[in-house]
Design a protein around this motif. Structure first.
Motif, PDB file in Angstrom:
ATOM      1  N   GLU A  33     -11.507  -1.311   0.951  1.00 58.91           N
ATOM      2  CA  GLU A  33     -10.590  -0.763  -0.047  1.00 58.91           C
ATOM      3  C   GLU A  33      -9.204  -1.389   0.090  1.00 58.91           C
ATOM      4  O   GLU A  33      -8.537  -1.684  -0.902  1.00 58.91           O
ATOM      5  CB  GLU A  33     -10.503   0.755   0.111  1.00 58.91           C
ATOM      6  CG  GLU A  33      -9.647   1.417  -0.951  1.00 58.91           C
ATOM      7  CD  GLU A  33      -9.483   2.909  -0.685  1.00 58.91           C
ATOM      8  OE1 GLU A  33      -8.674   3.539  -1.363  1.00 58.91           O
ATOM      9  OE2 GLU A  33     -10.157   3.431   0.237  1.00 58.91           O
ATOM     10  N   TYR A  34      -8.800  -1.603   1.325  1.00 57.50           N
ATOM     11  CA  TYR A  34      -7.492  -2.212   1.562  1.00 57.50           C
ATOM     12  C   TYR A  34      -7.400  -3.600   0.934  1.00 57.50           C
ATOM     13  O   TYR A  34      -6.342  -4.016   0.469  1.00 57.50           O
ATOM     14  CB  TYR A  34      -7.226  -2.299   3.068  1.00 57.50           C
ATOM     15  CG  TYR A  34      -5.936  -3.001   3.413  1.00 57.50           C
ATOM     16  CD1 TYR A  34      -4.712  -2.368   3.248  1.00 57.50           C
ATOM     17  CD2 TYR A  34      -5.939  -4.308   3.888  1.00 57.50           C
ATOM     18  CE1 TYR A  34      -3.519  -3.008   3.548  1.00 57.50           C
ATOM     19  CE2 TYR A  34      -4.757  -4.958   4.193  1.00 57.50           C
ATOM     20  CZ  TYR A  34      -3.551  -4.304   4.019  1.00 57.50           C
ATOM     21  OH  TYR A  34      -2.384  -4.945   4.311  1.00 57.50           O
ATOM     22  N   HIS A  35      -8.522  -4.315   0.917  1.00 63.00           N
ATOM     23  CA  HIS A  35      -8.521  -5.659   0.346  1.00 63.00           C
ATOM     24  C   HIS A  35      -8.983  -5.680  -1.107  1.00 63.00           C
ATOM     25  O   HIS A  35      -9.132  -6.750  -1.692  1.00 63.00           O
ATOM     26  CB  HIS A  35      -9.428  -6.582   1.166  1.00 63.00           C
ATOM     27  CG  HIS A  35      -8.860  -6.935   2.503  1.00 63.00           C
ATOM     28  ND1 HIS A  35      -9.307  -6.365   3.678  1.00 63.00           N
ATOM     29  CD2 HIS A  35      -7.856  -7.777   2.871  1.00 63.00           C
ATOM     30  CE1 HIS A  35      -8.628  -6.863   4.701  1.00 63.00           C
ATOM     31  NE2 HIS A  35      -7.741  -7.718   4.251  1.00 63.00           N
ATOM     32  N   GLY A  36      -9.238  -4.496  -1.650  1.00 62.15           N
ATOM     33  CA  GLY A  36      -9.677  -4.457  -3.040  1.00 62.15           C
ATOM     34  C   GLY A  36     -11.075  -4.985  -3.245  1.00 62.15           C
ATOM     35  O   GLY A  36     -11.390  -5.568  -4.293  1.00 62.15           O
TER      36      GLY A  36
END
Lengths: 166, 166
Positions: A33-36
DNA sequence: GTCGGGCTACTCGGATATTGGCTGTCCGAGTCTGACTGG
DNA sequence: CCAGTCAGACTCGGACAGCCAATATCCGAGTAGCCCGAC
């Protein structure tokens, strides 16, 4: 001929893990999620890195991922090769032995000149990646920060509580 | 991640064409048979090389393929890139701009350190191939002949009458 | 004998299936956390 | 108040679809050579 996009994911993920404090771990879902990135396929890449001994996974409710080695001991080549199953770009099928004019197999001990050049190019490609470690990346990333990203990251980590094990 | 096998075909085929006398041409079908390749898909690779201006094709009953340039002026990189549509191994999708902690786009003018290393490796790979020409291959191939292959090739060419235009 | 015309065979090039691997999705096994209960 | 127990939720890992590009096959358009006939 192109590298799988999991290579890009794995490199960024490893760099993120290498920037975390010793002993900390973060779930694969949060890392994605942090990196999309969509978490489903991302976990496949992480599995390969775990199998290669580059990162480690902790199961259970507060489980997550963390580096298994020191950042100095992990080269980019190790990450890429783990994700690409240690394949080489050029594959020589020895077609020189296959035509109607081929000689006996014992005359083809040395690789042909085409394969030699291609393999040399592959070796050069690997050399660049083998001589760069995650610690090198971490250093250069710290030297040229993107304005606001570090602060946003700290806030996001605190907000989501993604980091465990501290 | 691997190169298409047409790369190997194209390189061997170009080398064979470069070893033919000036003005000679050989049908793609014969060139494929000489290398023990099924002609159908092989012609696709040749089409790409024609489109790239590396080889030329002559239509008609006594048509065939021939080099379009001097062997000194064709690097292995040109052949490989023509067959692989000028793609790079590493593709950067800028995932650093995609997460919840990304900054404004104007802060990402310079490529990230990961992409820099990967692109440098790609550049090294290309450098090796760019500094090797078909003439180099022809020279080294002539210096280390496989016993009997040249004679068998001459016989096969005479028997099949594949070479035209002399 | 020579020239012209037409036919045939052979070539390349593109349109059309098929396959394999990368990508995407989902669910189950395992485990740590936290609360609850009994002493 | 403390220790043991148990339910719950969250994690990773693997099994199961979907899709795109590489591979394979085939057929049509076009052209050069060759044969035949007329002059």
């Amino acid at each position: 001929m192109q590298l799988s996009e999991t290579v890009e994911w794995g490199l960024h993920a490893c760099l993120a893990l290498a920037m975390m404090p010793e002993g900390a771990r973060i779930p694969a879902r949060a890392l994605a999620e942090y990196h999309g990135i969509k978490p489903g396929y991302f976990s496949k890449a992480m599995q390969k890195l775990v199998a290669a001994g580059i990162i480690q996974s902790v199961e259970g409710r507060s489980g997550g991922l963390a580096m298994a080695k020191q950042a100095e001991d992990v080269s980019l080549l190790q990450i890429v090769m783990a994700l690409e199953d240690h394949k080489t770009f050029f594959r020589c099928s020895e077609i020189r032995q296959k035509g109607p004019c081929a000689a006996a197999p014992e005359h083809y001990r040395a690789p042909c000149n085409i394969a030699r050049v291609m393999h040399k190019a592959d070796a050069e490609w690997r050399r660049v990646l083998a001589t760069t470690s995650l610690a090198d990346l971490r250093l250069s990333a710290a030297a040229e920060p993107i304005p606001g990203v570090n602060e946003a990251t700290q806030d996001w980590l605190a907000e989501t509580g993604a980091v465990r094990g501290l």
